[in-house]
Design an enzyme around this catalytic site. Sequence first.
Site, PDB file in Angstrom:
ATOM      1  N   ARG A 153      -5.251  -8.754   6.824  1.00  0.00           N
ATOM      2  CA  ARG A 153      -4.436  -8.208   7.898  1.00  0.00           C
ATOM      3  C   ARG A 153      -3.701  -6.985   7.382  1.00  0.00           C
ATOM      4  O   ARG A 153      -2.973  -7.073   6.385  1.00  0.00           O
ATOM      5  CB  ARG A 153      -3.419  -9.234   8.416  1.00  0.00           C
ATOM      6  CG  ARG A 153      -4.040 -10.497   8.986  1.00  0.00           C
ATOM      7  CD  ARG A 153      -4.748 -10.204  10.295  1.00  0.00           C
ATOM      8  NE  ARG A 153      -5.214 -11.437  10.924  1.00  0.00           N
ATOM      9  CZ  ARG A 153      -6.489 -11.686  11.187  1.00  0.00           C
ATOM     10  NH1 ARG A 153      -7.423 -10.824  10.859  1.00  0.00           N
ATOM     11  NH2 ARG A 153      -6.833 -12.809  11.765  1.00  0.00           N
ATOM     12  N   GLU A 154      -3.901  -5.833   8.022  1.00  0.00           N
ATOM     13  CA  GLU A 154      -3.169  -4.621   7.700  1.00  0.00           C
ATOM     14  C   GLU A 154      -1.913  -4.625   8.570  1.00  0.00           C
ATOM     15  O   GLU A 154      -2.006  -4.699   9.798  1.00  0.00           O
ATOM     16  CB  GLU A 154      -4.021  -3.388   7.984  1.00  0.00           C
ATOM     17  CG  GLU A 154      -5.273  -3.346   7.126  1.00  0.00           C
ATOM     18  CD  GLU A 154      -6.263  -2.282   7.564  1.00  0.00           C
ATOM     19  OE1 GLU A 154      -6.069  -1.655   8.626  1.00  0.00           O
ATOM     20  OE2 GLU A 154      -7.261  -2.092   6.842  1.00  0.00           O
ATOM     21  N   SER A 170       3.579  -3.043  19.079  1.00  0.00           N
ATOM     22  CA  SER A 170       2.156  -3.212  18.733  1.00  0.00           C
ATOM     23  C   SER A 170       1.993  -4.425  17.833  1.00  0.00           C
ATOM     24  O   SER A 170       1.718  -4.297  16.639  1.00  0.00           O
ATOM     25  CB  SER A 170       1.638  -1.960  18.005  1.00  0.00           C
ATOM     26  OG  SER A 170       1.736  -0.833  18.830  1.00  0.00           O
ATOM     27  N   PRO A 171       2.154  -5.638  18.377  1.00  0.00           N
ATOM     28  CA  PRO A 171       2.188  -6.832  17.533  1.00  0.00           C
ATOM     29  C   PRO A 171       0.890  -7.159  16.815  1.00  0.00           C
ATOM     30  O   PRO A 171       0.875  -8.008  15.937  1.00  0.00           O
ATOM     31  CB  PRO A 171       2.579  -7.951  18.503  1.00  0.00           C
ATOM     32  CG  PRO A 171       2.200  -7.443  19.847  1.00  0.00           C
ATOM     33  CD  PRO A 171       2.352  -5.954  19.792  1.00  0.00           C
ATOM     34  N   GLY A 172      -0.186  -6.464  17.135  1.00  0.00           N
ATOM     35  CA  GLY A 172      -1.439  -6.696  16.430  1.00  0.00           C
ATOM     36  C   GLY A 172      -1.425  -6.177  15.005  1.00  0.00           C
ATOM     37  O   GLY A 172      -2.187  -6.644  14.167  1.00  0.00           O
ATOM     38  N   ARG A 178       5.162  14.957  19.171  1.00  0.00           N
ATOM     39  CA  ARG A 178       4.770  13.748  18.455  1.00  0.00           C
ATOM     40  C   ARG A 178       3.536  14.070  17.622  1.00  0.00           C
ATOM     41  O   ARG A 178       2.433  14.189  18.151  1.00  0.00           O
ATOM     42  CB  ARG A 178       4.497  12.601  19.430  1.00  0.00           C
ATOM     43  CG  ARG A 178       5.726  12.133  20.183  1.00  0.00           C
ATOM     44  CD  ARG A 178       6.796  11.690  19.234  1.00  0.00           C
ATOM     45  NE  ARG A 178       7.845  10.930  19.894  1.00  0.00           N
ATOM     46  CZ  ARG A 178       8.866  10.413  19.254  1.00  0.00           C
ATOM     47  NH1 ARG A 178       8.979  10.570  17.937  1.00  0.00           N
ATOM     48  NH2 ARG A 178       9.780   9.731  19.898  1.00  0.00           N
ATOM     49  N   GLU A 203      22.093   7.294  19.079  1.00  0.00           N
ATOM     50  CA  GLU A 203      20.890   8.026  19.474  1.00  0.00           C
ATOM     51  C   GLU A 203      21.091   8.738  20.813  1.00  0.00           C
ATOM     52  O   GLU A 203      20.637   9.869  20.985  1.00  0.00           O
ATOM     53  CB  GLU A 203      19.678   7.092  19.531  1.00  0.00           C
ATOM     54  CG  GLU A 203      19.198   6.639  18.184  1.00  0.00           C
ATOM     55  CD  GLU A 203      18.622   7.761  17.327  1.00  0.00           C
ATOM     56  OE1 GLU A 203      18.180   8.796  17.862  1.00  0.00           O
ATOM     57  OE2 GLU A 203      18.615   7.596  16.093  1.00  0.00           O
ATOM     58  N   GLU A 221      20.690  12.783  20.757  1.00  0.00           N
ATOM     59  CA  GLU A 221      19.555  13.377  21.450  1.00  0.00           C
ATOM     60  C   GLU A 221      19.923  14.043  22.770  1.00  0.00           C
ATOM     61  O   GLU A 221      19.203  14.929  23.223  1.00  0.00           O
ATOM     62  CB  GLU A 221      18.465  12.325  21.699  1.00  0.00           C
ATOM     63  CG  GLU A 221      17.796  11.868  20.423  1.00  0.00           C
ATOM     64  CD  GLU A 221      16.552  11.024  20.664  1.00  0.00           C
ATOM     65  OE1 GLU A 221      16.194  10.758  21.838  1.00  0.00           O
ATOM     66  OE2 GLU A 221      15.932  10.631  19.665  1.00  0.00           O
ATOM     67  N   GLU A 271      14.257  16.843  13.748  1.00  0.00           N
ATOM     68  CA  GLU A 271      13.968  16.438  15.119  1.00  0.00           C
ATOM     69  C   GLU A 271      14.381  17.554  16.078  1.00  0.00           C
ATOM     70  O   GLU A 271      15.522  17.996  16.076  1.00  0.00           O
ATOM     71  CB  GLU A 271      14.735  15.144  15.439  1.00  0.00           C
ATOM     72  CG  GLU A 271      14.402  14.545  16.763  1.00  0.00           C
ATOM     73  CD  GLU A 271      15.058  13.183  16.950  1.00  0.00           C
ATOM     74  OE1 GLU A 271      14.335  12.234  17.246  1.00  0.00           O
ATOM     75  OE2 GLU A 271      16.290  13.090  16.793  1.00  0.00           O
ATOM     76  N   ILE A 306       0.824  -1.205   0.000  1.00  0.00           N
ATOM     77  CA  ILE A 306       0.000   0.000   0.000  1.00  0.00           C
ATOM     78  C   ILE A 306       0.861   1.259   0.000  1.00  0.00           C
ATOM     79  O   ILE A 306       0.593   2.212  -0.716  1.00  0.00           O
ATOM     80  CB  ILE A 306      -0.931   0.025   1.239  1.00  0.00           C
ATOM     81  CG1 ILE A 306      -1.805  -1.220   1.285  1.00  0.00           C
ATOM     82  CG2 ILE A 306      -1.764   1.301   1.268  1.00  0.00           C
ATOM     83  CD1 ILE A 306      -2.765  -1.369   0.140  1.00  0.00           C
ATOM     84  N   PHE A 307       1.906   1.260   0.823  1.00  0.00           N
ATOM     85  CA  PHE A 307       2.717   2.460   1.005  1.00  0.00           C
ATOM     86  C   PHE A 307       4.141   2.065   1.379  1.00  0.00           C
ATOM     87  O   PHE A 307       4.350   1.195   2.217  1.00  0.00           O
ATOM     88  CB  PHE A 307       2.109   3.333   2.112  1.00  0.00           C
ATOM     89  CG  PHE A 307       2.923   4.533   2.473  1.00  0.00           C
ATOM     90  CD1 PHE A 307       2.953   5.656   1.658  1.00  0.00           C
ATOM     91  CD2 PHE A 307       3.673   4.553   3.638  1.00  0.00           C
ATOM     92  CE1 PHE A 307       3.710   6.770   1.996  1.00  0.00           C
ATOM     93  CE2 PHE A 307       4.431   5.659   3.985  1.00  0.00           C
ATOM     94  CZ  PHE A 307       4.446   6.779   3.158  1.00  0.00           C
ATOM     95  N   ALA A 317      15.579   7.556  22.227  1.00  0.00           N
ATOM     96  CA  ALA A 317      15.256   6.408  21.386  1.00  0.00           C
ATOM     97  C   ALA A 317      15.446   6.785  19.924  1.00  0.00           C
ATOM     98  O   ALA A 317      15.525   7.967  19.590  1.00  0.00           O
ATOM     99  CB  ALA A 317      13.822   5.959  21.637  1.00  0.00           C
ATOM    100  N   GLU A 340       7.467  -3.731  14.664  1.00  0.00           N
ATOM    101  CA  GLU A 340       8.539  -2.959  15.299  1.00  0.00           C
ATOM    102  C   GLU A 340       9.025  -3.661  16.565  1.00  0.00           C
ATOM    103  O   GLU A 340       8.247  -3.951  17.467  1.00  0.00           O
ATOM    104  CB  GLU A 340       8.063  -1.550  15.654  1.00  0.00           C
ATOM    105  CG  GLU A 340       9.157  -0.748  16.337  1.00  0.00           C
ATOM    106  CD  GLU A 340       8.696   0.618  16.833  1.00  0.00           C
ATOM    107  OE1 GLU A 340       9.555   1.487  16.986  1.00  0.00           O
ATOM    108  OE2 GLU A 340       7.489   0.796  17.065  1.00  0.00           O
TER     109      GLU A 340
END
Length: 181
Positions: free
Chosen positions: A37-38, A113-115, A64, A92, A96, A142, A14-15, A76, A119
């Site tokens: 599944r997306e 976010s394993p659903g 954010r 990092e 930062e 940033e 998709i992207f 991070a 990541e």
Amino acid sequence: MHKFEEITTHTKEIFQGKIIQLKVDNVTLPDGNTSKREIIKHPGAVAIIALTDEGNIVLVEQYRKALEKSLVEIPAGKLEEGEDPQTTAKRELEEETGYTTDNLQLINTFYTSPGFADELVHLYFTDHLQKMHSSPDGDEDEFVELMELSLKDCEQLEQQQRIHDAKTSYALLYLKLRGLK
């Protein structure tokens, strides 16, 4: 086949962005039915629990866009292709915060976010910080502000939802369990 495994029968890209890739998979479920599944593909990230000699936690505040607000977080950043997570963590931390270290201990890795995303965050700890002589150039898009706070101050920011992300909450819980006051 594992009893919960879903078999991908077709993938539609998709992207393809600078950081993430979005795809939709058609899958066959364990019971033979089908579904979609997306999925967001992400290169992975690092996060650093850094303590000063005074026992303060090194944090950064940054805006954010996805949340339309600023959060206070542990340092991070995203893994670069082929980069070792510990190398990323040191980079990092330097970019930062202006601190460096030669002593990073891997605490754990976890999926954010394993659903819907793959990541994987590599969480490191250090209490051996050295202030850098010159601040390295951070990412051009940033903008962060360095903060060094006690655990008690961080807990107040959690109550105010200024600290409101999983990696930082995980880090603070880790420090509480370690006995940091």
